[in-house]
Scaffold this motif. Structure first.
Motif, PDB file in Angstrom:
ATOM      1  N   SER A 176     -14.714 -52.173  39.298  1.00 37.09           N
ATOM      2  CA  SER A 176     -13.260 -52.158  39.282  1.00 37.09           C
ATOM      3  C   SER A 176     -12.775 -50.723  39.181  1.00 37.09           C
ATOM      4  N   ALA A 177     -11.718 -50.404  39.945  1.00 32.99           N
ATOM      5  CA  ALA A 177     -11.203 -49.038  39.947  1.00 32.99           C
ATOM      6  C   ALA A 177      -9.698 -49.049  40.117  1.00 32.99           C
ATOM      7  N   TYR A 178      -9.044 -48.100  39.436  1.00 31.73           N
ATOM      8  CA  TYR A 178      -7.587 -47.900  39.557  1.00 31.73           C
ATOM      9  C   TYR A 178      -7.317 -46.443  39.880  1.00 31.73           C
ATOM     10  N   CYS A 179      -6.372 -46.209  40.795  1.00 32.23           N
ATOM     11  CA  CYS A 179      -5.898 -44.858  41.084  1.00 32.23           C
ATOM     12  C   CYS A 179      -4.380 -44.882  41.240  1.00 32.23           C
ATOM     13  N   GLY A 180      -3.711 -44.000  40.501  1.00 33.48           N
ATOM     14  CA  GLY A 180      -2.270 -43.840  40.621  1.00 33.48           C
ATOM     15  C   GLY A 180      -1.949 -42.556  41.356  1.00 33.48           C
ATOM     16  N   LEU A 181      -1.120 -42.673  42.405  1.00 34.29           N
ATOM     17  CA  LEU A 181      -0.796 -41.538  43.268  1.00 34.29           C
ATOM     18  C   LEU A 181       0.680 -41.209  43.166  1.00 34.29           C
ATOM     19  N   LYS A 182       1.001 -39.907  43.226  1.00 35.57           N
ATOM     20  CA  LYS A 182       2.393 -39.473  43.316  1.00 35.57           C
ATOM     21  C   LYS A 182       2.781 -39.420  44.790  1.00 35.57           C
ATOM     22  N   LEU A 183       3.867 -40.073  45.133  1.00 38.59           N
ATOM     23  CA  LEU A 183       4.380 -40.074  46.497  1.00 38.59           C
ATOM     24  C   LEU A 183       5.786 -39.502  46.478  1.00 38.59           C
ATOM     25  N   GLY A 184       5.890 -38.156  46.593  1.00 38.48           N
ATOM     26  CA  GLY A 184       7.184 -37.511  46.427  1.00 38.48           C
ATOM     27  C   GLY A 184       7.675 -37.716  45.009  1.00 38.48           C
ATOM     28  N   GLU A 185       8.852 -38.298  44.875  1.00 38.57           N
ATOM     29  CA  GLU A 185       9.383 -38.620  43.551  1.00 38.57           C
ATOM     30  C   GLU A 185       8.886 -39.971  43.054  1.00 38.57           C
ATOM     31  N   LEU A 196       2.513 -44.775  43.203  1.00 41.23           N
ATOM     32  CA  LEU A 196       1.853 -45.979  43.698  1.00 41.23           C
ATOM     33  C   LEU A 196       0.532 -46.145  42.967  1.00 41.23           C
ATOM     34  N   GLY A 197       0.341 -47.309  42.358  1.00 45.95           N
ATOM     35  CA  GLY A 197      -0.913 -47.634  41.696  1.00 45.95           C
ATOM     36  C   GLY A 197      -1.714 -48.604  42.552  1.00 45.95           C
ATOM     37  N   ILE A 198      -2.988 -48.299  42.756  1.00 50.00           N
ATOM     38  CA  ILE A 198      -3.877 -49.126  43.577  1.00 50.00           C
ATOM     39  C   ILE A 198      -5.062 -49.552  42.725  1.00 50.00           C
ATOM     40  N   THR A 199      -5.311 -50.860  42.669  1.00 51.24           N
ATOM     41  CA  THR A 199      -6.433 -51.383  41.897  1.00 51.24           C
ATOM     42  C   THR A 199      -7.275 -52.295  42.774  1.00 51.24           C
ATOM     43  N   GLY A 200      -8.578 -52.062  42.782  1.00 48.88           N
ATOM     44  CA  GLY A 200      -9.504 -52.941  43.476  1.00 48.88           C
ATOM     45  C   GLY A 200     -10.570 -53.434  42.520  1.00 48.88           C
ATOM     46  N   GLU A 201     -10.960 -54.699  42.680  1.00 52.68           N
ATOM     47  CA  GLU A 201     -11.954 -55.268  41.759  1.00 52.68           C
ATOM     48  C   GLU A 201     -12.870 -56.223  42.515  1.00 52.68           C
ATOM     49  N   TRP A 202     -14.164 -56.109  42.223  1.00 52.96           N
ATOM     50  CA  TRP A 202     -15.167 -57.027  42.775  1.00 52.96           C
ATOM     51  C   TRP A 202     -16.003 -57.547  41.622  1.00 52.96           C
ATOM     52  N   ILE A 224     -27.283 -79.692  35.776  1.00 48.95           N
ATOM     53  CA  ILE A 224     -27.098 -78.253  35.600  1.00 48.95           C
ATOM     54  C   ILE A 224     -25.988 -78.059  34.582  1.00 48.95           C
ATOM     55  N   ILE A 225     -26.304 -77.400  33.470  1.00 47.04           N
ATOM     56  CA  ILE A 225     -25.334 -77.168  32.403  1.00 47.04           C
ATOM     57  C   ILE A 225     -25.263 -75.661  32.169  1.00 47.04           C
ATOM     58  N   GLY A 226     -24.159 -75.041  32.546  1.00 48.44           N
ATOM     59  CA  GLY A 226     -24.052 -73.596  32.371  1.00 48.44           C
ATOM     60  C   GLY A 226     -22.886 -73.024  33.141  1.00 48.44           C
ATOM     61  N   ASP A 227     -22.932 -71.729  33.377  1.00 48.45           N
ATOM     62  CA  ASP A 227     -21.833 -71.027  34.029  1.00 48.45           C
ATOM     63  C   ASP A 227     -21.724 -71.399  35.499  1.00 48.45           C
ATOM     64  N   THR A 228     -20.506 -71.428  35.971  1.00 49.06           N
ATOM     65  CA  THR A 228     -20.232 -71.608  37.387  1.00 49.06           C
ATOM     66  C   THR A 228     -20.536 -70.319  38.145  1.00 49.06           C
ATOM     67  N   GLN A 229     -20.933 -70.462  39.382  1.00 45.53           N
ATOM     68  CA  GLN A 229     -21.132 -69.299  40.251  1.00 45.53           C
ATOM     69  C   GLN A 229     -19.781 -68.902  40.849  1.00 45.53           C
ATOM     70  N   VAL A 230     -19.394 -67.626  40.694  1.00 46.94           N
ATOM     71  CA  VAL A 230     -18.073 -67.167  41.135  1.00 46.94           C
ATOM     72  C   VAL A 230     -18.185 -65.778  41.744  1.00 46.94           C
ATOM     73  N   ARG A 231     -17.463 -65.562  42.837  1.00 53.26           N
ATOM     74  CA  ARG A 231     -17.306 -64.215  43.388  1.00 53.26           C
ATOM     75  C   ARG A 231     -15.820 -63.973  43.639  1.00 53.26           C
ATOM     76  N   ASN A 232     -15.288 -62.889  43.042  1.00 53.91           N
ATOM     77  CA  ASN A 232     -13.880 -62.496  43.206  1.00 53.91           C
ATOM     78  C   ASN A 232     -13.784 -61.181  43.966  1.00 53.91           C
ATOM     79  N   GLU A 233     -12.829 -61.109  44.877  1.00 54.76           N
ATOM     80  CA  GLU A 233     -12.481 -59.862  45.554  1.00 54.76           C
ATOM     81  C   GLU A 233     -10.972 -59.700  45.460  1.00 54.76           C
ATOM     82  N   THR A 234     -10.516 -58.651  44.774  1.00 60.34           N
ATOM     83  CA  THR A 234      -9.096 -58.519  44.419  1.00 60.34           C
ATOM     84  C   THR A 234      -8.581 -57.135  44.767  1.00 60.34           C
ATOM     85  N   LEU A 235      -7.352 -57.078  45.279  1.00 60.47           N
ATOM     86  CA  LEU A 235      -6.679 -55.819  45.569  1.00 60.47           C
ATOM     87  C   LEU A 235      -5.224 -55.933  45.137  1.00 60.47           C
ATOM     88  N   TYR A 236      -4.743 -54.954  44.349  1.00 61.13           N
ATOM     89  CA  TYR A 236      -3.354 -54.939  43.884  1.00 61.13           C
ATOM     90  C   TYR A 236      -2.722 -53.571  44.121  1.00 61.13           C
TER      91      TYR A 236
END
Length: 439
Positions: free
Chosen positions: A107-116, A119-125, A141-153
């Protein structure tokens, strides 16, 4: 297995309203059918928002239907997203000592200045593996579910000068999850009146020719979540105005694997092992116009706020493929119909429904003394399918000393049943007094 819903005060997840940057966030398309928590509820999925995108979270535990409308009976959670400059990232990996449940996160976040502006950009896998703690020899089968998330904000703001600014938020997530249903073992065969299976492989929920040692069906869900806010803030004649448009959608599609349709196996000798079981989609469009102004000479200082809201919602169910629900060998015959683990939605379950709502609301908060703050709110809302309602709220807080405050609130509230709850339909074949009946 698929959704982690927000909840407050021990009430159902559809009693808590979730805001993002002060704007209503959509609920999921899912109606929880099984399990003790949230049964019969729809909720707002917090898994769809990446953690690094969050700046702070504000919680109001008062009933707030008089301020925010339906879903706010238990209170409100407002999630503020970052847009400040700078970057940060996190990477992680783990697994259980048994060797399963592997979990990877980037997961990563970067905030950029655009003039005045900014913009914050966050991506997560995230990729979480399945785990199993069933006893040896137990086909479950008793346990955790298998999950894959791909997210962009994305979250940003652009000042235009003169007290005016444009702002926006955009988010998307794709999620693929797979959970295990109950095991179907090698004894689940039709028994005829003479107590035998008539000497053949006539399956009830299994087929010896296909799964001689039993099997565990997997319920696989594909989720697409989308969120968009676009708005403008400005000042006019001492008043602050905020005009915004919010769109949210949540779609879920099921495919069932490592399974069979026992009625097909009974009639044809073998069944497909994977089925498209159909799914559902919910979308919500909300338009808000809010105004506020602070008056120094009203009751020691008062803030007056008012606004209007228009909302349109749509919910649909799509049927699965024929094999996911059909009874191929006919009623009163051997094999159970539909895909084992999760039967597909039938064409009779399919639907496409919409509704609209409009609301007017006002709120006055005053500080008659330095220690006392009072609040009064009123909201009128009309739904195209639910009717109209007017609700009020009175609240006050008294600061006894810098470390101790006394606070209380009294309000009326309401909750309009969600479109998902009103129109959800799923058909199962059940045996009532020995007679197979579609329920």
């Amino acid at each position: 297995d698929l959704i982690d819903s927000a909840a407050l005060r021990g009430l159902g997840s559809d009693q808590t309203l979730v805001l993002v940057n002060g704007k209503r966030r959509h609920t999921v398309a899912l109606v929880n059918l099984f399990g003790a928590r949230n049964r019969g509820n729809t909720g707002t999925d917090l898994n769809a928002i990446p953690l690094l995108a969050i700046d702070n979270v504000q919680v109001l535990r008062d009933g707030a239907a008089a301020q925010y409308g339906s879903d706010a009976i238990a209170g409100v959670i407002n999630i503020q997203l970052k847009k400040r400059a700078g970057c940060e990232a996190v990477a992680g990996y783990g697994q259980y000592s048994a060797g399963d449940g592997k979990n990877g996160l980037l997961s990563a976040y970067c905030g950029l200045k655009l003039g005045e502006g900014s913009l914050g950009i966050t991506g997560e896998w995230q990729d979480r593996g399945r785990s199993n703690r069933a006893d040896a020899g137990n086909p479950r089968i008793i346990g955790d579910t298998q999950v894959r998330n791909e997210t962009l904000y994305l979250n940003g703001e652009l000042p235009l000068g003169g007290g005016t600014a444009l702002y926006g938020t955009a988010g998307m997530q794709n999620r693929r999850a797979s959970s295990a249903a109950f095991a179907r073992n090698n004894t689940l065969f039709v028994q005829f009146p003479d107590g035998t299976n008539n000497g053949g492989d006539v399956p009830k929920r299994n087929s010896l020719a296909m799964y001689p040692n039993g099997f565990v069906p997997f319920i696989n869900g594909d989720i697409e979540d989308r969120y968009l806010i676009a708005g403008m803030r400005t000042t006019l004649a001492g008043w602050a105005f905020d005009l915004s448009q919010t769109h949210g959608s949540n779609a879920m599609r099921y495919d069932i694997s490592n399974t069979l349709n026992a009625s097909i196996a009974a009639s044809a000798g073998i069944s497909p092992t994977r089925f498209d079981a159909g799914g559902f989609r919910f979308s919500q469009d909300t338009t808000n116009l809010d105004g506020s102004r602070y008056f120094e000479d009203w009751l020691g200082g008062s803030n007056l706020a008012f606004g209007a809201e228009w909302r349109r919602e749509h919910y649909s169910i799509s049927a699965g493929e024929l094999g996911s629900y059909t009874d191929a060998d006919g009623l009163k015959q051997g094999g159970n119909p539909g895909s084992q683990g999760f039967p597909g939605f039938k064409p009779s379950d399919a639907t496409s429904q919409s509704r609209r709502s409009t609301a007017l609301y006002a709120e006055l908060e005053s500080t008659p003394t330095a220690a006392l703050t009072t609040q009064v709110a009123l909201r009128h809302e009309r739904y195209s399918d639910f009717g109209s309602t007017t609700n009020g709220k009175l609240a006050a807080s008294f600061k006894i000393n810098p470390a101790l405050m006394l606070r209380g609130a009294a309000s009326t509230g309401f909750r309009a049943p969600s479109l998902q709850q009103v129109h959800f339909s799923s058909t199962f074949t059940d045996y009532i007094s020995g007679v197979p009946t579609d329920v």
